[in-house]
Design a protein around this motif. Structure first.
Motif, mmCIF file in Angstrom:
data_model
loop_
_atom_site.group_PDB
_atom_site.id
_atom_site.type_symbol
_atom_site.label_atom_id
_atom_site.label_comp_id
_atom_site.label_asym_id
_atom_site.label_seq_id
_atom_site.Cartn_x
_atom_site.Cartn_y
_atom_site.Cartn_z
ATOM 1 N N THR A 38 6.428 -11.364 -2.479
ATOM 2 C CA THR A 38 7.605 -10.327 -2.712
ATOM 3 C C THR A 38 7.084 -9.211 -3.461
ATOM 4 O OG1 THR A 38 8.062 -11.709 -5.044
ATOM 5 C CG2 THR A 38 9.423 -12.254 -3.066
ATOM 6 N N PRO A 39 7.816 -8.011 -3.380
ATOM 7 C CA PRO A 39 7.520 -6.952 -3.910
ATOM 8 C C PRO A 39 7.442 -7.133 -5.683
ATOM 9 C CG PRO A 39 9.139 -6.267 -2.425
ATOM 10 C CD PRO A 39 9.086 -7.991 -2.318
ATOM 11 N N GLY A 40 6.173 -6.670 -6.013
ATOM 12 C CA GLY A 40 6.082 -6.772 -7.356
ATOM 13 C C GLY A 40 5.431 -8.043 -7.880
ATOM 14 N N GLN A 41 5.617 -9.208 -7.018
ATOM 15 C CA GLN A 41 5.222 -10.537 -7.553
ATOM 16 C C GLN A 41 3.905 -10.917 -6.979
ATOM 17 O OE1 GLN A 41 6.606 -12.576 -9.938
ATOM 18 N NE2 GLN A 41 8.049 -10.821 -10.394
ATOM 19 N N GLY A 42 3.321 -10.374 -6.056
ATOM 20 C CA GLY A 42 2.251 -10.533 -5.187
ATOM 21 C C GLY A 42 2.513 -11.731 -4.509
ATOM 22 N N LEU A 43 1.551 -12.340 -4.468
ATOM 23 C CA LEU A 43 1.601 -13.608 -3.717
ATOM 24 C C LEU A 43 1.653 -14.880 -4.679
ATOM 25 C CD1 LEU A 43 -0.167 -11.938 -1.486
ATOM 26 C CD2 LEU A 43 -0.779 -14.090 -0.772
ATOM 27 N N GLN A 44 2.828 -15.692 -4.467
ATOM 28 C CA GLN A 44 2.633 -16.932 -5.424
ATOM 29 C C GLN A 44 2.685 -17.997 -4.428
ATOM 30 O OE1 GLN A 44 6.606 -15.320 -7.362
ATOM 31 N NE2 GLN A 44 5.503 -16.100 -8.952
ATOM 32 N N PHE A 45 1.683 -18.990 -5.114
ATOM 33 C CA PHE A 45 1.368 -20.107 -4.532
ATOM 34 C C PHE A 45 2.483 -21.157 -4.400
ATOM 35 C CE2 PHE A 45 -1.273 -23.605 -3.129
ATOM 36 C CZ PHE A 45 -1.259 -24.543 -3.996
ATOM 37 N N LEU A 46 2.736 -21.793 -3.411
ATOM 38 C CA LEU A 46 3.766 -22.690 -3.220
ATOM 39 C C LEU A 46 3.077 -24.287 -3.237
ATOM 40 C CD1 LEU A 46 5.779 -20.800 -0.762
ATOM 41 C CD2 LEU A 46 7.049 -21.929 -2.611
ATOM 42 N N VAL B 4 -4.612 -13.308 -12.901
ATOM 43 C CA VAL B 4 -5.318 -12.057 -12.379
ATOM 44 C C VAL B 4 -4.365 -10.801 -12.661
ATOM 45 C CG1 VAL B 4 -6.307 -11.060 -10.313
ATOM 46 C CG2 VAL B 4 -6.399 -13.536 -10.477
ATOM 47 N N THR B 5 -4.963 -9.892 -13.068
ATOM 48 C CA THR B 5 -4.202 -8.665 -13.371
ATOM 49 C C THR B 5 -4.967 -7.240 -12.553
ATOM 50 O OG1 THR B 5 -3.417 -9.616 -15.537
ATOM 51 C CG2 THR B 5 -3.378 -6.963 -15.115
ATOM 52 N N GLN B 6 -3.958 -6.824 -11.676
ATOM 53 C CA GLN B 6 -4.170 -5.770 -11.041
ATOM 54 C C GLN B 6 -3.550 -4.623 -11.758
ATOM 55 O OE1 GLN B 6 -4.466 -7.892 -7.095
ATOM 56 N NE2 GLN B 6 -5.478 -6.068 -6.687
ATOM 57 N N ALA B 7 -3.902 -3.722 -12.720
ATOM 58 C CA ALA B 7 -3.021 -2.946 -13.158
ATOM 59 C C ALA B 7 -2.489 -1.527 -12.341
ATOM 60 C CB ALA B 7 -3.736 -2.197 -14.622
ATOM 61 N N GLN B 8 -3.498 -1.229 -11.428
ATOM 62 C CA GLN B 8 -3.013 -0.254 -10.591
ATOM 63 C C GLN B 8 -1.952 -0.697 -9.405
ATOM 64 O OE1 GLN B 8 -7.008 -0.277 -9.667
ATOM 65 N NE2 GLN B 8 -7.480 1.863 -10.229
ATOM 66 N N GLN B 103 -6.377 -24.085 -5.036
ATOM 67 C CA GLN B 103 -5.556 -23.564 -6.057
ATOM 68 C C GLN B 103 -5.781 -22.290 -6.445
ATOM 69 O OE1 GLN B 103 -5.525 -25.865 -9.659
ATOM 70 N NE2 GLN B 103 -3.334 -25.636 -9.675
ATOM 71 N N PHE B 104 -5.208 -21.073 -5.974
ATOM 72 C CA PHE B 104 -5.599 -19.780 -5.893
ATOM 73 C C PHE B 104 -4.576 -19.051 -6.670
ATOM 74 C CE2 PHE B 104 -9.246 -20.003 -3.453
ATOM 75 C CZ PHE B 104 -9.018 -20.846 -2.525
ATOM 76 N N TYR B 105 -4.820 -17.979 -7.768
ATOM 77 C CA TYR B 105 -4.203 -17.066 -8.408
ATOM 78 C C TYR B 105 -4.488 -15.617 -7.755
ATOM 79 C CZ TYR B 105 -3.700 -21.402 -11.152
ATOM 80 O OH TYR B 105 -3.668 -22.590 -11.375
ATOM 81 N N PHE B 106 -3.318 -15.001 -7.451
ATOM 82 C CA PHE B 106 -3.587 -13.907 -6.771
ATOM 83 C C PHE B 106 -2.966 -12.641 -7.910
ATOM 84 C CE2 PHE B 106 -4.921 -13.797 -2.257
ATOM 85 C CZ PHE B 106 -4.785 -15.241 -2.084
ATOM 86 N N GLY B 107 -3.640 -11.360 -7.980
ATOM 87 C CA GLY B 107 -2.927 -10.270 -8.441
ATOM 88 C C GLY B 107 -1.717 -10.013 -7.758
ATOM 89 N N THR B 108 -1.172 -8.798 -8.211
ATOM 90 C CA THR B 108 0.174 -8.210 -7.572
ATOM 91 C C THR B 108 -0.193 -7.070 -6.709
ATOM 92 O OG1 THR B 108 0.211 -6.676 -9.697
ATOM 93 C CG2 THR B 108 1.841 -8.796 -9.417
ATOM 94 N N GLY B 109 -1.625 -7.123 -6.445
ATOM 95 C CA GLY B 109 -1.864 -6.241 -5.525
ATOM 96 C C GLY B 109 -2.103 -4.688 -5.641
ATOM 97 N N THR B 110 -2.641 -3.832 -5.075
ATOM 98 C CA THR B 110 -2.913 -2.427 -5.297
ATOM 99 C C THR B 110 -2.703 -1.994 -3.982
ATOM 100 O OG1 THR B 110 -4.462 -2.349 -7.153
ATOM 101 C CG2 THR B 110 -4.269 -0.564 -5.893
ATOM 102 N N SER B 111 -1.879 -0.776 -3.854
ATOM 103 C CA SER B 111 -1.481 -0.241 -2.708
ATOM 104 C C SER B 111 -2.249 1.088 -2.370
ATOM 105 C CB SER B 111 -0.010 -0.120 -2.427
ATOM 106 O OG SER B 111 0.205 0.621 -1.202
ATOM 107 N N LEU B 112 -3.406 1.156 -1.550
ATOM 108 C CA LEU B 112 -4.065 2.198 -1.578
ATOM 109 C C LEU B 112 -3.578 3.089 -0.315
ATOM 110 C CD1 LEU B 112 -6.628 4.082 -2.076
ATOM 111 C CD2 LEU B 112 -7.820 2.143 -0.417
ATOM 112 N N THR B 113 -3.254 4.339 -0.419
ATOM 113 C CA THR B 113 -3.013 5.138 0.528
ATOM 114 C C THR B 113 -4.146 6.373 0.695
ATOM 115 O OG1 THR B 113 -0.456 4.832 0.488
ATOM 116 C CG2 THR B 113 -1.582 6.880 1.445
ATOM 117 N N VAL B 114 -4.801 6.574 1.953
ATOM 118 C CA VAL B 114 -5.882 7.419 2.078
ATOM 119 C C VAL B 114 -4.989 8.693 3.088
ATOM 120 C CG1 VAL B 114 -8.137 7.780 2.804
ATOM 121 C CG2 VAL B 114 -7.618 5.708 1.777
ATOM 122 N N ILE B 115 -5.097 9.772 2.476
ATOM 123 C CA ILE B 115 -4.554 10.714 3.153
ATOM 124 C C ILE B 115 -5.467 11.739 3.923
ATOM 125 C CG2 ILE B 115 -3.266 12.969 2.447
ATOM 126 C CD1 ILE B 115 -2.457 11.515 -0.201
#
Lengths: 114, 116
Positions: A38-46, B4-8, B103-115
């Motif tokens: 979901t937007p803002g939550q990233g991937l959450q493991f189910l 995991v933290t992806q601040a950007q 068992q994986f923990y993902f950050g919230t992601g960083t959206s990169l746009t290359v202009i």
């Protein structure tokens, strides 16, 4: 080798209904994991299934369940849908189960709950 | 607990600029694995790299390079001479030791746009 396939790709449901999503892993892969994105939550493991057994479970309510068949195909079920369940549901497979594994992701099922 | 933290959240760069995506992780495990995945607009996450906790060597693959520093719990990703095709959402992830399953923990992601 065919990649991970997920069906359906898009789904629209209303609150209170239930839904079943399907995932076919890469041939030979025995581990299937499900994620909610979901937007803002990233991937959450189910949860993760390996050799037809649930090996790990994330922090989701019991309305979310799954199973894996002997051919490694997996289904995920969500009962009593809520608006907040609208998300992209991703399935990922790997040959075996373990935190070192590269995961191969499917294109996802986009679920919209109205 | 693992985190995991992806601040950007979003980054925009002009083509050919270099860009670094930050990733900071938290874990008490001594054995763990760090990953970067790319999610292009088509939606499918694509694996880019894996590092284990005992290997702090930096890695370079073409225009991509990764800097793993245990002292700061960071695993940063740099794209040199960015291209429009690099536009995507990038996820950093932490995997636990082998016997705990996938068992994986993902950050919230960083959206990169290359202009262009």
């Amino acid at each position: 080798k065919a990649g991970v396939t997920q069906t359906p790709r898009y789904l629209i449901k209303t609150r209170g209904q239930q839904v079943t999503l399907s995932c076919s892993p890469i041939s030979g892969h025995r581990s299937v994991s499900w994620y909610q994105q979901t937007p803002g939550q990233g991937l959450q493991f189910l949860f993760e299934y390996f050799s037809e057994t649930q090996r790990n479970k994330g922090n989701f309510p019991g309305r979310f369940s799954g199973r894996q068949f002997s051919n490694s195909r997996s289904e995920m079920n969500v009962s009593t849908l809520e608006l907040g369940d609208s998300a992209l549901y991703l399935c990922a497979s790997s040959p075996v189960s373990g935190g070192y594994n590269e995961q191969f992701f499917g294109p996802g099922t986009r679920l919209t709950v109205l | 607990a693992q985190k995991v933290t992806q601040a950007q959240t979003e980054i925009s760069v002009v083509e050919k600029e270099d860009v670094t995506l930050d990733c900071v992780y938290e874990t008490r495990d001594t054995t763990y694995y760090l990953f970067w995945y790319k999610q292009p607009p088509s939606g499918e996450l694509v694996f880019l790299i894996r590092r284990n906790s005992f290997d702090e060597q930096n890695e370079i693959s073409g225009r991509y390079s990764w800097n793993f520093q245990k002292s700061t719990s960071s695993f940063n990703f740099t794209i040199t001479a960015s291209q429009v095709v690099d536009s995507a959402v990038y996820f950093c992830a932490l995997g636990r030791r082998p016997n705990t399953g996938n068992q994986f923990y993902f950050g919230t992601g960083t959206s990169l746009t290359v202009i262009p």
